[in-house]
Motif scaffolding. Sequence first.
Motif, PDB file in Angstrom:
ATOM      1  N   MET A   1       0.845  -1.209   0.000  1.00  0.00           N
ATOM      2  CA  MET A   1       0.000   0.000   0.000  1.00  0.00           C
ATOM      3  C   MET A   1       0.875   1.252   0.000  1.00  0.00           C
ATOM      4  SD  MET A   1      -3.153   0.924  -0.159  1.00  0.00           S
ATOM      5  CE  MET A   1      -4.317   2.187   0.289  1.00  0.00           C
ATOM      6  N   ALA A   2       1.798   1.297   0.958  1.00  0.00           N
ATOM      7  CA  ALA A   2       2.717   2.437   1.009  1.00  0.00           C
ATOM      8  C   ALA A   2       3.591   2.465  -0.243  1.00  0.00           C
ATOM      9  CB  ALA A   2       3.588   2.366   2.262  1.00  0.00           C
ATOM     10  N   TYR A   3       3.975   1.275  -0.703  1.00  0.00           N
ATOM     11  CA  TYR A   3       4.792   1.198  -1.904  1.00  0.00           C
ATOM     12  C   TYR A   3       4.029   1.739  -3.093  1.00  0.00           C
ATOM     13  CZ  TYR A   3       7.532  -0.645  -5.714  1.00  0.00           C
ATOM     14  OH  TYR A   3       8.276  -0.761  -6.852  1.00  0.00           O
ATOM     15  N   SER A   4       2.781   1.392  -3.183  1.00  0.00           N
ATOM     16  CA  SER A   4       1.958   1.837  -4.289  1.00  0.00           C
ATOM     17  C   SER A   4       1.828   3.362  -4.300  1.00  0.00           C
ATOM     18  CB  SER A   4       0.578   1.200  -4.176  1.00  0.00           C
ATOM     19  OG  SER A   4      -0.309   1.835  -5.063  1.00  0.00           O
ATOM     20  N   PHE A   5       1.593   3.925  -3.127  1.00  0.00           N
ATOM     21  CA  PHE A   5       1.462   5.373  -3.018  1.00  0.00           C
ATOM     22  C   PHE A   5       2.707   6.070  -3.549  1.00  0.00           C
ATOM     23  CE2 PHE A   5       1.889   9.461  -1.037  1.00  0.00           C
ATOM     24  CZ  PHE A   5       0.605   9.934  -0.822  1.00  0.00           C
ATOM     25  N   SER A   6       3.869   5.708  -3.026  1.00  0.00           N
ATOM     26  CA  SER A   6       5.088   6.417  -3.430  1.00  0.00           C
ATOM     27  C   SER A   6       5.463   6.094  -4.865  1.00  0.00           C
ATOM     28  CB  SER A   6       6.238   6.079  -2.479  1.00  0.00           C
ATOM     29  OG  SER A   6       6.672   4.769  -2.679  1.00  0.00           O
ATOM     30  N   GLN A   7       5.223   4.872  -5.269  1.00  0.00           N
ATOM     31  CA  GLN A   7       5.568   4.491  -6.641  1.00  0.00           C
ATOM     32  C   GLN A   7       4.737   5.275  -7.665  1.00  0.00           C
ATOM     33  OE1 GLN A   7       7.977   2.649  -7.432  1.00  0.00           O
ATOM     34  NE2 GLN A   7       7.661   2.009  -9.561  1.00  0.00           N
ATOM     35  N   VAL A 142      -2.906  17.011   0.836  1.00  0.00           N
ATOM     36  CA  VAL A 142      -2.885  15.742   0.111  1.00  0.00           C
ATOM     37  C   VAL A 142      -3.227  14.571   1.039  1.00  0.00           C
ATOM     38  CG1 VAL A 142      -1.382  14.096  -1.089  1.00  0.00           C
ATOM     39  CG2 VAL A 142      -1.265  16.541  -1.653  1.00  0.00           C
ATOM     40  N   LEU A 143      -2.604  14.548   2.199  1.00  0.00           N
ATOM     41  CA  LEU A 143      -2.789  13.380   3.075  1.00  0.00           C
ATOM     42  C   LEU A 143      -4.129  13.382   3.805  1.00  0.00           C
ATOM     43  CD1 LEU A 143       0.760  12.616   4.517  1.00  0.00           C
ATOM     44  CD2 LEU A 143      -0.364  11.836   2.423  1.00  0.00           C
ATOM     45  N   THR A 144      -4.629  14.575   4.185  1.00  0.00           N
ATOM     46  CA  THR A 144      -5.958  14.570   4.814  1.00  0.00           C
ATOM     47  C   THR A 144      -7.007  14.093   3.822  1.00  0.00           C
ATOM     48  OG1 THR A 144      -6.218  16.927   4.280  1.00  0.00           O
ATOM     49  CG2 THR A 144      -5.552  16.371   6.545  1.00  0.00           C
ATOM     50  N   ARG A 145      -6.842  14.460   2.569  1.00  0.00           N
ATOM     51  CA  ARG A 145      -7.806  13.996   1.566  1.00  0.00           C
ATOM     52  C   ARG A 145      -7.618  12.512   1.275  1.00  0.00           C
ATOM     53  NH1 ARG A 145      -7.468  19.273  -2.464  1.00  0.00           N
ATOM     54  NH2 ARG A 145      -9.146  20.476  -1.478  1.00  0.00           N
ATOM     55  N   TYR A 146      -6.379  12.123   1.126  1.00  0.00           N
ATOM     56  CA  TYR A 146      -6.103  10.724   0.764  1.00  0.00           C
ATOM     57  C   TYR A 146      -6.616   9.767   1.832  1.00  0.00           C
ATOM     58  CZ  TYR A 146      -3.506   6.620  -0.778  1.00  0.00           C
ATOM     59  OH  TYR A 146      -3.168   5.357  -1.210  1.00  0.00           O
ATOM     60  N   TYR A 147      -6.384  10.140   3.106  1.00  0.00           N
ATOM     61  CA  TYR A 147      -6.801   9.257   4.204  1.00  0.00           C
ATOM     62  C   TYR A 147      -8.172   9.628   4.771  1.00  0.00           C
ATOM     63  CZ  TYR A 147      -2.126   7.246   4.352  1.00  0.00           C
ATOM     64  OH  TYR A 147      -0.965   6.581   4.042  1.00  0.00           O
ATOM     65  N   GLY A 148      -8.777  10.693   4.261  1.00  0.00           N
ATOM     66  CA  GLY A 148     -10.083  11.093   4.776  1.00  0.00           C
ATOM     67  C   GLY A 148     -10.044  11.604   6.206  1.00  0.00           C
ATOM     68  N   SER A 203      -6.035   9.145  -7.150  1.00  0.00           N
ATOM     69  CA  SER A 203      -7.483   9.319  -6.958  1.00  0.00           C
ATOM     70  C   SER A 203      -8.209   7.998  -6.664  1.00  0.00           C
ATOM     71  CB  SER A 203      -8.103   9.998  -8.174  1.00  0.00           C
ATOM     72  OG  SER A 203      -7.875   9.229  -9.327  1.00  0.00           O
ATOM     73  N   SER A 204      -7.724   6.914  -7.236  1.00  0.00           N
ATOM     74  CA  SER A 204      -8.447   5.647  -7.048  1.00  0.00           C
ATOM     75  C   SER A 204      -8.402   5.171  -5.598  1.00  0.00           C
ATOM     76  CB  SER A 204      -7.878   4.571  -7.969  1.00  0.00           C
ATOM     77  OG  SER A 204      -6.528   4.324  -7.664  1.00  0.00           O
ATOM     78  N   ASP A 205      -7.405   5.642  -4.844  1.00  0.00           N
ATOM     79  CA  ASP A 205      -7.309   5.259  -3.432  1.00  0.00           C
ATOM     80  C   ASP A 205      -7.605   6.424  -2.493  1.00  0.00           C
ATOM     81  OD1 ASP A 205      -6.503   2.588  -3.926  1.00  0.00           O
ATOM     82  OD2 ASP A 205      -4.482   3.305  -4.383  1.00  0.00           O
ATOM     83  N   CYS A 206      -8.040   7.561  -3.059  1.00  0.00           N
ATOM     84  CA  CYS A 206      -8.230   8.763  -2.238  1.00  0.00           C
ATOM     85  C   CYS A 206      -9.618   8.755  -1.594  1.00  0.00           C
ATOM     86  CB  CYS A 206      -8.054  10.014  -3.097  1.00  0.00           C
ATOM     87  SG  CYS A 206      -8.372  11.556  -2.210  1.00  0.00           S
ATOM     88  N   VAL A 207      -9.645   8.758  -0.264  1.00  0.00           N
ATOM     89  CA  VAL A 207     -10.915   8.696   0.464  1.00  0.00           C
ATOM     90  C   VAL A 207     -11.785   9.907   0.140  1.00  0.00           C
ATOM     91  CG1 VAL A 207     -11.987   8.745   2.747  1.00  0.00           C
ATOM     92  CG2 VAL A 207      -9.977   7.301   2.332  1.00  0.00           C
ATOM     93  N   ALA A 208     -11.199  11.090   0.155  1.00  0.00           N
ATOM     94  CA  ALA A 208     -11.982  12.308  -0.085  1.00  0.00           C
ATOM     95  C   ALA A 208     -12.579  12.308  -1.487  1.00  0.00           C
ATOM     96  CB  ALA A 208     -11.116  13.546   0.122  1.00  0.00           C
ATOM     97  N   ALA A 211     -15.367   9.706  -1.710  1.00  0.00           N
ATOM     98  CA  ALA A 211     -16.547  10.086  -0.924  1.00  0.00           C
ATOM     99  C   ALA A 211     -17.087  11.463  -1.305  1.00  0.00           C
ATOM    100  CB  ALA A 211     -16.206  10.061   0.561  1.00  0.00           C
ATOM    101  N   VAL A 212     -16.512  12.040  -2.367  1.00  0.00           N
ATOM    102  CA  VAL A 212     -16.901  13.389  -2.813  1.00  0.00           C
ATOM    103  C   VAL A 212     -16.802  14.397  -1.665  1.00  0.00           C
ATOM    104  CG1 VAL A 212     -18.515  14.681  -4.259  1.00  0.00           C
ATOM    105  CG2 VAL A 212     -18.579  12.179  -4.272  1.00  0.00           C
ATOM    106  N   LYS A 213     -15.662  14.402  -1.019  1.00  0.00           N
ATOM    107  CA  LYS A 213     -15.455  15.292   0.124  1.00  0.00           C
ATOM    108  C   LYS A 213     -14.253  16.227  -0.064  1.00  0.00           C
ATOM    109  CE  LYS A 213     -17.519  12.643   3.919  1.00  0.00           C
ATOM    110  NZ  LYS A 213     -17.249  11.910   5.173  1.00  0.00           N
ATOM    111  N   THR A 214     -13.812  16.364  -1.306  1.00  0.00           N
ATOM    112  CA  THR A 214     -12.619  17.203  -1.493  1.00  0.00           C
ATOM    113  C   THR A 214     -12.883  18.674  -1.173  1.00  0.00           C
ATOM    114  OG1 THR A 214     -13.170  17.435  -3.837  1.00  0.00           O
ATOM    115  CG2 THR A 214     -11.598  15.703  -3.253  1.00  0.00           C
ATOM    116  N   GLU A 215     -14.153  19.058  -1.161  1.00  0.00           N
ATOM    117  CA  GLU A 215     -14.453  20.458  -0.829  1.00  0.00           C
ATOM    118  C   GLU A 215     -14.501  20.690   0.683  1.00  0.00           C
ATOM    119  OE1 GLU A 215     -14.459  22.925  -3.045  1.00  0.00           O
ATOM    120  OE2 GLU A 215     -14.001  21.382  -4.540  1.00  0.00           O
TER     121      GLU A 215
END
Length: 365
Positions: A1-7, A142-148, A203-208, A211-215
């Motif tokens: 998971m972490a590898y995928s993010f950084s990669q 970036v991280l608050t959105r990614y992890y929700g 985006s495919s792993d981004c919680v925000a 969940a349509v919460k980027t705003e």
Amino acid sequence: MAYSFSQQLLDWYYKNKRDLPWRQTDSPYEIWVSEIMLQQTRVETVIPYYERFLAAFPTVYDLADANQQQVLKLWEGLGYYSRGRNLHQAAKMVVDHFEGSIPSDYNTITELKGIGPYTAAAVLSIAFDKKHAVVDGNVIRVLTRYYGIEEDIRSGKTKKKIQTFADDLIPFDKPGDFNQAVMELGATVCTPKNPLCNQCPLSSDCVAYQAVKTETIPYKSPAKKIPHHQIAVGLIVNQQNELLIALRPNDAMLGGLWEFPGGKKESGESLTQTVQRELEEELGVKVDVFNKFKELKHAYSHFKITLHAYWCVITTGNPKPISGQELRWVSLSEIDQHPFPKANKTLIEELHQMDNSDLTRFVNS
DNA sequence: AACCCGGGGTC
DNA sequence: GACCCAGGGTT
């Protein structure tokens, strides 16, 4: 998971990164300078300052040898002037105590003035390939959105949480590129308003996003209201067509910069009275206040001002630096050698646009 | 933890 | 206007 993010992030970064001046160097000094200038300041704003600064001070020795006025003149208009003073002071420390080499470990580099957790991690990762994760405004977004993460990003607890996530994500290989990649994503794709999620490699792993919460993520509690002050200053002209300017003390706001003497209007006082009171308090002189030269508005981060500038002539006394600062009489051609804050600089521009041969004719004109 | 420190760009 | 920006220092 972490590898995928950084990669995925690094793949995106190598294809999309901007060509920035500090990305063309391995010099710890040059990278350090860039990181100080980039604190709370946009990339586009920094670039011309960065080029001029390094042209004037190519090495840490040149900076250590400079005088503070030179440094602040090059910082003029960039804001947060303590950054310039601290960078200058830290350069002296590097030369005097570290043989001219920027420290390459966290505890030592944070002993330098102006280097906090962010800048330490940035310089160590980018210049020394050390695995320290940066957390700045971009990373937070970036991280608050990614992890929700929906907690208030003003709180230290939330920032610690984000730091932990970043520490967990940063790869052993290319930590500097990883840090810059997160920030680059935050600056160009994962923007505060209208993020370009369709261009985001995460985006495919981004919680925000899912969940349509980027705003609504990140959440930041409301700021308190800021005051608005009326400031009145005196343009004091002597018989030699010179203007009186005062140096602000180093430990004050805008420390080390020059200004036209004056101060804050008190309630029940006219602007003319403000000028007379302030000039008597600061310089020990009595003045006649003539016509108003200009009035302008200026916004600082924590208050706003309306600056009123009046032509003045001294009637009693000789100006002395009572509040501790140095005073100087300068012609309009000499005044530009001195660093001024923006609002004063704006006044000076207006003065230049008029006749620079005879200031006295503006008094009572 | 709260507060202070600049100036500029964007929406 | 409100918000944000490759944050740090002080108390």
